[in-house]
Design a protein around this motif. Sequence first.
Motif, PDB file in Angstrom:
ATOM      1  N   UNK A 209       0.828  -1.200   0.000  1.00  0.00           N
ATOM      2  CA  UNK A 209       0.000   0.000   0.000  1.00  0.00           C
ATOM      3  C   UNK A 209       0.867   1.258   0.000  1.00  0.00           C
ATOM      4  N   UNK A 210       1.971   1.210   0.740  1.00  0.00           N
ATOM      5  CA  UNK A 210       2.867   2.379   0.807  1.00  0.00           C
ATOM      6  C   UNK A 210       3.421   2.722  -0.573  1.00  0.00           C
ATOM      7  N   UNK A 211       3.612   1.702  -1.415  1.00  0.00           N
ATOM      8  CA  UNK A 211       4.139   1.943  -2.762  1.00  0.00           C
ATOM      9  C   UNK A 211       3.121   2.653  -3.652  1.00  0.00           C
ATOM     10  N   UNK A 212       1.893   2.787  -3.183  1.00  0.00           N
ATOM     11  CA  UNK A 212       0.919   3.585  -3.911  1.00  0.00           C
ATOM     12  C   UNK A 212       1.257   5.070  -3.896  1.00  0.00           C
ATOM     13  N   UNK A 213       2.127   5.479  -2.991  1.00  0.00           N
ATOM     14  CA  UNK A 213       2.594   6.870  -2.955  1.00  0.00           C
ATOM     15  C   UNK A 213       3.538   7.095  -4.140  1.00  0.00           C
ATOM     16  N   UNK A 214       3.274   8.126  -4.920  1.00  0.00           N
ATOM     17  CA  UNK A 214       4.046   8.357  -6.135  1.00  0.00           C
ATOM     18  C   UNK A 214       5.534   8.548  -5.882  1.00  0.00           C
ATOM     19  N   UNK A 215       5.878   9.252  -4.799  1.00  0.00           N
ATOM     20  CA  UNK A 215       7.290   9.495  -4.507  1.00  0.00           C
ATOM     21  C   UNK A 215       8.028   8.232  -4.130  1.00  0.00           C
ATOM     22  N   UNK A 216       7.405   7.393  -3.277  1.00  0.00           N
ATOM     23  CA  UNK A 216       8.066   6.160  -2.851  1.00  0.00           C
ATOM     24  C   UNK A 216       8.192   5.178  -4.006  1.00  0.00           C
ATOM     25  N   UNK A 217       7.142   5.057  -4.826  1.00  0.00           N
ATOM     26  CA  UNK A 217       7.224   4.132  -5.955  1.00  0.00           C
ATOM     27  C   UNK A 217       8.257   4.602  -6.974  1.00  0.00           C
ATOM     28  N   UNK A 323      16.096   9.082   0.618  1.00  0.00           N
ATOM     29  CA  UNK A 323      14.917   9.470  -0.157  1.00  0.00           C
ATOM     30  C   UNK A 323      13.731   8.571   0.178  1.00  0.00           C
ATOM     31  N   UNK A 324      13.974   7.266   0.277  1.00  0.00           N
ATOM     32  CA  UNK A 324      12.885   6.334   0.591  1.00  0.00           C
ATOM     33  C   UNK A 324      12.310   6.595   1.981  1.00  0.00           C
ATOM     34  N   UNK A 325      13.157   7.017   2.918  1.00  0.00           N
ATOM     35  CA  UNK A 325      12.691   7.280   4.278  1.00  0.00           C
ATOM     36  C   UNK A 325      11.906   8.588   4.385  1.00  0.00           C
ATOM     37  N   UNK A 326      12.222   9.564   3.509  1.00  0.00           N
ATOM     38  CA  UNK A 326      11.675  10.906   3.671  1.00  0.00           C
ATOM     39  C   UNK A 326      10.575  11.270   2.687  1.00  0.00           C
ATOM     40  N   UNK A 327      10.467  10.549   1.563  1.00  0.00           N
ATOM     41  CA  UNK A 327       9.628  11.032   0.472  1.00  0.00           C
ATOM     42  C   UNK A 327       8.132  10.851   0.721  1.00  0.00           C
ATOM     43  N   UNK A 328       7.754   9.912   1.574  1.00  0.00           N
ATOM     44  CA  UNK A 328       6.330   9.657   1.809  1.00  0.00           C
ATOM     45  C   UNK A 328       6.003   9.845   3.281  1.00  0.00           C
TER      46      UNK A 328
END
Length: 409
Positions: A209-217, A323-328
């Motif tokens: 579900x978290x990968x649904x965030x555009x920045x994290x994906x 980036x992965x820790x901060x983007x979403x």
Amino acid sequence: MSATTPDSPETGGLLRQPLSVWATAFAAVVAFMGIGLVDPILPAIAKGLDATQSQVSLLFTSYFLITAVAMLVTGFVSSRIGGKKTLLIGLTLVVVFAALSGTSGSVGELVGFRAGWGLGNAMFVATALAVIVGAASGGAESAIILYEAALGLGISTGPLLGAVLGGWHWRYPFFGTAALMAIGFVLIATLLRQTARPVKKTRLSDPIRALGHGGLSTTAFTALFYNYAFFTILAFTPFVLHMDAHGIGLVFFAWGVLLALCSVFVAPVLQRRLGSVRVLHLALTVLLVLQVAIALSGHTGIIVFVILTGVPIGINNTVFTEAAMEVSDAPRPVASAGYNFVRWLGGAVAPYIASKLGEGVDPSLPYYAGALCCLIGMAVLYTRRRHLRSLERVDIDHTFQDAPTLARH
């Protein structure tokens, strides 16, 4: 406003950490040793077990494929039994399967044992990052740098340990890793206090579900293509160096030292000056150029350019993780699980595809494929740049936070 204490997480320096953090970091170093440990002994394993390059490359594929899938369940487990117990279970699995790897009688057995090793490694590595971030002094940024330093030190010393022990026999590096991980188990069991369980338990579906965030994906899928290039260098190069275990180990030790130094010292400086997204573009471009240079070079050139790839890889490792820790807005353990699930898939497919291309077509082709993956990664970053605007704000915040310190100097 209340003053912070000397031991406050906001005031502690990078090297002023609790013993529990150093114990976890030591175990993380050994865990990351397992990535590059087999590098110097790949040719010896192929010869000893009468296997082809592509068959031996499955040591990486099984390891990273299981690691990737297991990332999806580590948060589910750790949120129910606690971080310390999850770390200890992961360490136990690594000790058991690393030791079993040293007893393998066929390449199939070794590939299977490496898969079990990957499961333990996933449980440990994903939880270790969350534990270090939670317990380290200096805030999340310092904790991530410390974690990346452990990664760099582990990746750099892994080939050296593999070379030294593998010079006697290809089985010995596996037993050596099991022994070191057993030490890590004792340190964490005695020095790390029981970590508090999250108020909200992580669901199995949360990382997806978290990968649904555009920045994290965007970050995750860019890292997937980057990791393909990264593990082409790590897993295929030992076969084109045509050197013994000691020679291969020294090449990748020098590579790993550059990786570690750039992870800890160069990446943060570039982020402050250029911003995370520009740094990723820059590092991917440099890695692309170096991959093409490897493909076009003779033996000496291959050695030089492979070592130099440690620079962009070290920079990318730190910047991608931050980036992965901060983007979403997802909790860090959940964001880390989703991100690592996607990016480790690149590490899973690269060794086998690269070996097949090198065996069946031409030894230079895997590096051209790695360069193409860097180009695709940059295209993903560019076309989906609007999803990464939050990173620009983080970079600006870091710049303003550093301004008083810079002014004093």
